[in-house]
Structures are given as C-alpha cells and as structure tokens.
Design an enzyme around this catalytic site. Sequence first.
Site, mmCIF file in Angstrom:
data_model
loop_
_atom_site.group_PDB
_atom_site.id
_atom_site.type_symbol
_atom_site.label_atom_id
_atom_site.label_comp_id
_atom_site.label_asym_id
_atom_site.label_seq_id
_atom_site.Cartn_x
_atom_site.Cartn_y
_atom_site.Cartn_z
ATOM 1 N N CYS A 82 0.836 -1.215 0.000
ATOM 2 C CA CYS A 82 0.000 0.000 0.000
ATOM 3 C C CYS A 82 0.873 1.270 0.000
ATOM 4 O O CYS A 82 1.479 1.578 -1.017
ATOM 5 C CB CYS A 82 -0.996 -0.075 1.152
ATOM 6 S SG CYS A 82 -2.426 0.984 0.873
ATOM 7 N N HIS A 177 -2.988 -5.297 1.722
ATOM 8 C CA HIS A 177 -2.307 -5.481 3.013
ATOM 9 C C HIS A 177 -2.369 -6.934 3.482
ATOM 10 O O HIS A 177 -3.175 -7.245 4.380
ATOM 11 C CB HIS A 177 -3.027 -4.660 4.091
ATOM 12 C CG HIS A 177 -2.930 -3.184 3.964
ATOM 13 N ND1 HIS A 177 -1.920 -2.458 4.547
ATOM 14 C CD2 HIS A 177 -3.726 -2.294 3.335
ATOM 15 C CE1 HIS A 177 -2.107 -1.166 4.296
ATOM 16 N NE2 HIS A 177 -3.195 -1.043 3.563
ATOM 17 N N GLU A 179 -0.521 -8.313 5.492
ATOM 18 C CA GLU A 179 -0.127 -8.340 6.919
ATOM 19 C C GLU A 179 -1.331 -8.237 7.856
ATOM 20 O O GLU A 179 -1.203 -8.479 9.054
ATOM 21 C CB GLU A 179 0.888 -7.222 7.215
ATOM 22 C CG GLU A 179 0.342 -5.800 7.261
ATOM 23 C CD GLU A 179 0.159 -5.154 5.888
ATOM 24 O OE1 GLU A 179 0.264 -5.853 4.862
ATOM 25 O OE2 GLU A 179 -0.109 -3.929 5.850
#
Length: 198
Positions: A82, A177, A179
């Site tokens: 991002c 994302h 994560e």
Amino acid sequence: MPSTPTVGVLALQGDVREHTAALEAAGVQTCPVRRPEELDAVHGLVIPGGESTTMSNLAIAFGLLEPLRARIRGGMPAYGSCAGMIMLADKILDGRDDQETVGGIDMTVRRNAFGRQNESFEAAVEIAGIDGGPCEGVFIRAPWVESVGAGVEVLATLPDETIVAVRQGNLLATSFHPELTGDHRVHAFFAGLVRQSG
Ligand code: GLN
C-alpha cells in the site's frame, strides 16, 4: 547470509507491528529500521502500509531517503504494501507536490486510486507464484499501478485488469495489506527472495 536472514521493517510510520508478526511467522528475524545504521544491518526491508506523504517527510527528516535509495540500487530485496508500494514507485500520480519516493520499481502508481466510493474493500486476489488459492486482498485507500516498464512482472490484477501486485527483480509491491489477514504466504514469498539474494 546467515541461515535465518534479518528483514528490517521501516518503522517511521504505519503498520509496523503487523508486518513484523507476519515476517516472524514466515521464519525470518526482524528488526525495526529508523536510522541509517539499522538499515546497514538488514538483508531485506519491508515498507509498511500507512501514509506515504508522512513516510516521505520522516524519511527525509531521519536522513534515510538516500541510504534507502542506495541499498535498493545495490540490490537489497524490498517489499512494499500500500503506502509501501507508493514508496517503491519510480513515478507517482496524485501525490503531494513535495512528496518523495525511494523508487526502484519502474512503474507509475496512482495514490488513493480507488476513490471515495471504494475507499476500503476486500477482494480475492490470485497472485502469480503463490500457491494455495487466492489471497484475501484488503484494500484501504489503496493505490493502483497505472503502468509498468518492460522489466516489471505483473503478479496480480483485479477482474477489471487493475494491476495490484508487481515484482521487479528483488522488489515486490502490493496495493493491498496481506499483513492484516493472518495469511503469511506473501511474506513467505518475500522471505524466499531475501534468502535467495544472499
Ligand atoms: N493512501 C495512503 C497513502 O497515500 C496509503 C494507504 C495505506 O497504506 N493503507 O500513502
């Protein structure tokens, strides 16, 4: 390169903790990077999601922008999600006038590209080179890749052909994302790039 490489997480701003946890789950050591000396000690670097204009300001203030550019030019593997994708772009659109990027990937990235109607959304994303079915793509005021140079491999697109993941050599970037999802396959893929680079 030791058998367990150390991957730094650029810790100026953004979701540093989530990337650190995902990297550790992918079997590498991690270290926050805020100073040039800390950058010298890592074998690869993650640039997290967050706010690229703030990251640009802080990278300049911490004297990290040129050291980051030098390590990337020297072949250090890096992965940006991002805002991190924006930081790895050679060119950006809709950035702030004084916004700097580290660069390294021959691509043009548009900031906040999905617009107000679609500020945040999730989509299943099939990523070339990552087995086991699509990843859950979490997009939050995400950029997209508007165009890529000849040396850039497109790893993932949305159904409307929007480019959302790319790789150029040791550099990897996603609009979304991973994560935040508990699925560590993208981080494991990046850890593989770091191990191979040694
Ligand atoms: N819109 C942000 C930027 O320009 C990126 C958002 C994110 O990282 N979730 O940096």
